[in-house]
Design a protein around this motif. Structure first.
Motif: not given
Ligand SMILES: Cc1cc2nc3c(=O)[nH]c(=O)nc-3n(C[C@H](O)[C@H](O)[C@H](O)COP(=O)(O)O)c2cc1C
Length: 170
Positions: A67-83, A138-142
């Motif tokens: 699905a990434c091949l043709t999408a004009p927009l991609i969100f990278v969903g991540s979570t902060l482990k601290s901070g 480093a404190h962000m988990k992708v």
């Protein structure tokens, strides 16, 4: 009625090149922003990638297919482990981190249907390539990529189990 969006959402893997309007991008972020989290720490973060170089990096990180091949927009969903900047911080376990991203991204996929957009969860990709290119700390988990755009395919409803109600054996 939210069930309508739930019923008609499908994983979309081919997109039109038409860009997603900035107001719609903001609505998708708003849907994620309002997601619940443990003691309201709000650790979910989304990178919004729609420039050719960034999209190229994400397509390569996703092994050049899907699905990434043709999408004009991609969100990278991540979570902060601290901070996260909230007064109350939890030592986020892997499981809780995944739950947090799941609820926020699910809000996005359903709001996308409402906006005439398609999305597809993508969990198979090289997280370190993404981290390196975007300089994520480093404190962000992708966790997930969410390719998004106007669909170029219109699959019908996918058959699901008739019931997911579990009855324990007597
Ligand atoms: C947590 C999660 C991870 C997924 N990972 C991928 C993936 O890496 N690549 C992909 O093409 N689809 C992925 N999908 C999409 C599923 O294959 C798809 O949702 C499933 O086949 C049901 O189809 P539907 O979404 O059209 O109802 C993922 C879905 C979920 C919920």
């Amino acid at each position: 009625m939210i069930l309508e969006e739930i019923r008609s959402r499908r994983a979309i893997r081919r997109y039109q090149s038409r860009p997603v309007e900035p107001e719609k991008v903001e609505e998708l972020l708003e849907a994620a922003r309002l997601a619940p989290s443990p003691v309201d720490i709000q650790p979910f973060r989304a990178l919004v990638v729609d420039d050719p170089e960034g999209l190229g990096v994400l397509r390569k990180a996703a092994y050049g297919w899907g699905a990434c091949l043709t999408a004009p927009l991609i969100f990278v969903g991540s979570t902060l482990k601290s901070g996260s900047g909230r007064p109350f911080e939890l030592p986020l376990g892997e499981e809780v981190a995944a739950m947090n991203v799941a609820v926020a991204v699910d809000h996005m996929t359903l709001q996308a249907v409402k906006l005439g957009l398609g999305t597809c969860w993508v969990h198979v990709f090289d997280r370190e390539e993404v981290r390196a290119y975007f300089g994520l700390p480093a404190h962000m988990k992708v966790v997930v990529l969410l390719p998004t755009g106007y669909p170029a395919e219109f699959p019908g409803p996918r058959p699901r189990l008739e019931s997911i109600r579990y009855r324990a054996e007597a």
